[in-house]
Write an enzyme that holds these catalytic residues in place. Sequence first.
Site, PDB file in Angstrom:
ATOM      1  N   THR A 191      -0.644  -0.802   7.891  1.00  0.00           N
ATOM      2  CA  THR A 191      -1.069   0.575   8.179  1.00  0.00           C
ATOM      3  C   THR A 191      -1.940   1.158   7.084  1.00  0.00           C
ATOM      4  O   THR A 191      -2.780   2.010   7.330  1.00  0.00           O
ATOM      5  CB  THR A 191       0.142   1.490   8.354  1.00  0.00           C
ATOM      6  OG1 THR A 191       0.872   1.500   7.127  1.00  0.00           O
ATOM      7  CG2 THR A 191       1.061   1.000   9.475  1.00  0.00           C
ATOM      8  N   ARG A 192      -1.748   0.683   5.838  1.00  0.00           N
ATOM      9  CA  ARG A 192      -2.451   1.186   4.657  1.00  0.00           C
ATOM     10  C   ARG A 192      -2.305   2.696   4.534  1.00  0.00           C
ATOM     11  O   ARG A 192      -3.226   3.395   4.147  1.00  0.00           O
ATOM     12  CB  ARG A 192      -3.927   0.786   4.693  1.00  0.00           C
ATOM     13  CG  ARG A 192      -4.081  -0.726   4.804  1.00  0.00           C
ATOM     14  CD  ARG A 192      -5.501  -1.152   4.626  1.00  0.00           C
ATOM     15  NE  ARG A 192      -5.973  -0.820   3.293  1.00  0.00           N
ATOM     16  CZ  ARG A 192      -7.250  -0.902   2.955  1.00  0.00           C
ATOM     17  NH1 ARG A 192      -8.151  -1.260   3.833  1.00  0.00           N
ATOM     18  NH2 ARG A 192      -7.614  -0.619   1.737  1.00  0.00           N
ATOM     19  N   MET A 193      -1.116   3.228   4.895  1.00  0.00           N
ATOM     20  CA  MET A 193      -0.867   4.654   4.704  1.00  0.00           C
ATOM     21  C   MET A 193       0.620   4.883   4.515  1.00  0.00           C
ATOM     22  O   MET A 193       1.433   4.013   4.803  1.00  0.00           O
ATOM     23  CB  MET A 193      -1.400   5.469   5.884  1.00  0.00           C
ATOM     24  CG  MET A 193      -0.783   5.119   7.233  1.00  0.00           C
ATOM     25  SD  MET A 193      -1.398   6.182   8.550  1.00  0.00           S
ATOM     26  CE  MET A 193      -3.075   5.614   8.750  1.00  0.00           C
ATOM     27  N   SER A 194       0.966   6.038   3.965  1.00  0.00           N
ATOM     28  CA  SER A 194       2.366   6.393   3.804  1.00  0.00           C
ATOM     29  C   SER A 194       2.518   7.868   4.104  1.00  0.00           C
ATOM     30  O   SER A 194       1.518   8.584   4.246  1.00  0.00           O
ATOM     31  CB  SER A 194       2.828   6.080   2.367  1.00  0.00           C
ATOM     32  OG  SER A 194       2.126   6.914   1.469  1.00  0.00           O
ATOM     33  N   THR A 228       2.455   0.188   3.967  1.00  0.00           N
ATOM     34  CA  THR A 228       2.437  -1.235   4.286  1.00  0.00           C
ATOM     35  C   THR A 228       0.991  -1.703   4.295  1.00  0.00           C
ATOM     36  O   THR A 228       0.064  -0.903   4.445  1.00  0.00           O
ATOM     37  CB  THR A 228       3.021  -1.529   5.688  1.00  0.00           C
ATOM     38  OG1 THR A 228       2.128  -0.985   6.669  1.00  0.00           O
ATOM     39  CG2 THR A 228       4.415  -0.957   5.868  1.00  0.00           C
ATOM     40  N   ASP A 283     -11.600  -3.457 -22.059  1.00  0.00           N
ATOM     41  CA  ASP A 283     -11.148  -3.393 -20.670  1.00  0.00           C
ATOM     42  C   ASP A 283     -11.107  -1.938 -20.258  1.00  0.00           C
ATOM     43  O   ASP A 283     -10.711  -1.084 -21.046  1.00  0.00           O
ATOM     44  CB  ASP A 283      -9.748  -4.003 -20.552  1.00  0.00           C
ATOM     45  CG  ASP A 283      -9.821  -5.509 -20.571  1.00  0.00           C
ATOM     46  OD1 ASP A 283     -10.794  -6.048 -20.021  1.00  0.00           O
ATOM     47  OD2 ASP A 283      -8.910  -6.139 -21.144  1.00  0.00           O
TER      48      ASP A 283
END
Lengths: 537, 680
Positions: free
Chosen positions: B387-390, B384, B312
């Site tokens: 938004t796919r950002m922080s 989140t 893997d």
Amino acid sequence: MWAGVAQAALLVVALAVVYRPFGDHMARVYQRTEHSAVERAIYQVVRVDPGTEQKWSTYALGVVGFSAVGVGFLYLLQRVQSWLPFDFGRGNVEPGTAFNTAISFVTNTNWQSYVPENTMGHSVQLVGLTVQNFVSAAVGLAVAMALVRGFVRVKTDRLGNFWVDLTRGTLRILLPVAFAFALVLLVTGVTMSFKSGVAVDGQTVAQAPTASQEAIKELGTNGGGVFNANSAHPFENPNAWSNLVELFLILVIPVSLTRTFGTMVGERRQGYVLLGVMGTLWTAVLALIWAAEASGVRPLEGKELRFGVAGSALFANTTTATSTGAVNSAHDSFSGLGGGGALLNMLFGEMTPGGVGTGLYSILVMAVIAMFLAGLMVGRTPEYLGKKLGRREVTAAALSILAMPTVLLVGAGIAAVLPSTPGALGNDGAHGLSEILYAYASASNNNGSAFAGLTATGDWFQASLGVCMALGRFVPIIAVLALAGSLAAQRRAPVTAGTLPTTGPLFAGLLGGAVVLVAALTFVPALALGPIAEAML
Amino acid sequence: MSTTVETPPAAADAPARQVSAGVFSPGQLLESFPDALRKFHPRHQVRNPVMFVVWVGSLLVTAFAVGDPSTFTVTVAVWLWFTVLFANLAEAVAEGRGKAQADSLRRTKQDAVARRLRADGTEERVPGTELRVGDRVVVEAGEVVPGDGDVVEGIASVDESAITGESAPVVREAGGDRCAVTGGTTVLSDRVVVRISTKPGESFVDRMIALVEGAQRQKTPNEIALTILLSTLTVIFLLAVVALQPFAIFSGGEQSVLVLTALLVCLIPTTIGALLSAIGIAGMDRLVQRNVLATSGKAVEAAGDIDTLLLDKTGTITFGNRRATDFHPVDGADLAELAAAARLSSLADGTPEGRSVIDLCVERHGLPAEASEHEKTGEFVPFTAQTRMSGIDLDGRAVRKGAASGFALSAEASAIVDDIGNEGGTPLVVADGDRVLGVIRMSDVVKPGMAARFAELRAMGIRTVMVTGDNPLTARAIAAEAGVDDFLAEAKPEDKLALIRAEQEGGRLVAMTGDGTNDAPALARADVGVAMNTGTSAAKEAGNMVDLDSDPTKLIEVVEIGKQLLITRGALTTFSVANDLAKYFAILPAMFAAIYPQLGGLNVMRLATPESAILSAVVFNALIIVVLIPLALRGVRYRPSGASALLRRNLLVYGVGGIATPFLGIWLVDLLVRLIPGIG
């Protein structure tokens, strides 16, 4: 000396010329799918479906059954000789001799405990012995091909059809070559006659259909002559040229079979490396015998002046290294070391290059053993030619190797202490023991050459040597076919960097070492009291 | 211990499993002495054909010595018995090492009282030995898990040091791939309900004890094949020696039973015969020392044959977490500005990815790792799925990092984002308000040294295939960096199974590691399936090995142990057979120089008398067993290399060495033996 080297060189060149075409021809013979009209006719008469292939056990049953019928037929033929044509009043053959001879010719040994020109008429010779000269060689070829198929095929229980292999080997390989070389031998001066003899100066000189017999005698690595003196007899082997032709015939099939093998497994170098091992050991023992005889006290004792030391050493080495057993000199008169060399060739197990077919399968069995140990030493489950060597394979290979030393040592051991033995021997002491060892080595390895010196007509020798010949032939054959069966059932392991290559000098050294080591470890104690004690005097 | 796990001193008082270090001390010989004596029983001897012949031979010679007592006959008889004793000792020492491990394991198996749940939810107390498959038991902090099973309710931290030697507690929770608990381990916190999955007496610890004790040791396929070969050699030598007597009588030099038996014992492969089972036990033991548990010796042997290794990607070849490896400023922003913004956006981001951005800022740009008091006043904006950002809102600035799709990118920025994706990395865009400052390259970092290991494997003839859920592009880039031979991208569990099938169809043997229930079919199908101890019960059942350290790279060591096991057997067989040459040179002249004085020329070692020659060969033959016990237990040295190189080396050391050693050894023994009155 130089004449001898020239003879050896000519022999090697002649073999090199035919090696490729003849080796490939043999591969085609056993791989083809069509049948000729003659073959189809034969299959119809004996009710064989040539399209049906056999399992190893059926194949083995065919070999053993065919050979058993051959022994029975040959025995009867000898026992009723006096009612057959061309018997020249030689009468029915004694039961002991008939038993021994029947086994001897069926097992491709051709040990002769009788004087041919006084015992066998032309009928027995042609209908019995000569037929076996052909088919016993074809049986050897068939078994070798079955083993090769075991390496080549994957996930099958079929090894081919014994009856088809037998027919093809006889009709497409042995008959044509024997026919052509019978003519060649006639040209060199070998005789051919259906008379019983000719009167010369008031003596009757025995005559026989020699040339036709001589060709297959050598080609099939049989060795049973029509005259007692065998290839030392001027009618069988009149001069240096006929000597060379006979040597060529002896070696041509065993040598070319390595090419056949390489072609069939799809990698020619696999065959070349086997030939390299066979050739190296053949050359080494030749050098030993030649040097021992050339430096002997009476170098020409027991040798024909026609052939000299070189021609005799060459013939003695070749005949003992091929399980042929034809002789052109008296091996009994060789020096301790020279006779020991001839004996050693047989103790190797007849694989340098060995008999027709038998040499190939014997050295392949040895390769299986060598690769088993080598495989362990590189940390993988051992394999050879992509087939794993596990419990079944090692058992079969071990059984095959075990048969010869067992019958040889048991037979010779009993013979050594029988009260009747000293009377049958020409010598006592170390040379006497060499004579006993030689006789049992010759029988157990299906060689058939005689050291002379031993009178083997007594009941014990007739019977025990017969048993040695039979077990020395058929136990290995059954084991080899079982090995072929379990190899064919496997899938093929792929070649990786972890696979031990079997085409290089390392493998050659390993295999050659295994051949010598197994023989040495098994027979050194016995040899110490025979040839070694003689040679160290 | 020689494992990859370091045991902190704090764990010393815990019932940690003691693993012998793999070295051999002479004291072990003494400790094993009583066991060795017990093995003289014929029922035990008959299992080893070679040593059984020695045993029978010793009886014969003893009878002979009783009938004709002399210094010579008695000494030979005693040394033949020593030969048997040394063989017993080798086996007993190997087993003894396993027994020590078994004892410490057994201590962990204190019969815990289980709190079994009845159908109505009430508890009853039953001994752990009465638990059946399917029973549900409650385990709370401080209690010992009464049997193997899966957590079906709750979450707990568990101390598994009793089994793995690893002192750091591990988390076990219901559902998922980390639900398996092992009997004998201790729950440190919280409460869980465990469904028992094994019958009493068949638990993990039970199997482990049985294995290390070698109680159920069965001969492996290669061992059986080798035993057949050794038996064949024994039969050949038996014939050669038995037939020698009539030849000797014919030659006028009849030999005594004693001399013939001595010759036979010297010739048959006693060295390998005596050490064969010790080698097998020790091989298993080496595996256990590395915290790998095999269900059979067959699996260990198969490991040496592996052609294809499925690994893997995540956690095995790479560290498993993507790490920031580069900053790419765009649209005129400068590198320092980008790094500062990247740091700000990640200050409150506790994910490994976020930490790696901070690490890169610290390493490359000397920025502080900790947030200042002022920076702590900012407001953290979590990631989140929408938004796919922080990022962080501070002093009216909105600093963000996130997936490229969430930002309006210039052509330059888009090009860089695409490049990073094509090279197997993940781009994270950093922006201050609407202004895009640049891109962080997140890469899967290949563990150091992996390329070298794969090169070693390639030299051994093993092809490595990386299995990953990544897209083919990413997979190709990582495969190239790690130096694996092939990869399987976007792999689903059934793809793994299909790949194993395909490899096996081609005649290859396949090894893999796995931990999930999903992996179970592939683990079962693979020729060598190593389950991680952290994995599910299903995975552990399916595989034929369990790695207690849950270290997937361990597979490489397992392969080496498998190979070493076979090499040791092969090398000692070669050595044993090669020894015979010198023995012939010692014994044959001693036997026959009386009738053929010229054979005295074979006495190249110049041994003093026939008696001293025979005795020296017998003594050497016995002592060499003791000398080689450490080698048998340790295994011969194995360095990954091609087959030819390995064979050449082993033939040289054990073949040529095997021929030379006894000449020297017998000569040395003779120098001592000749001093004995009545022999020299």
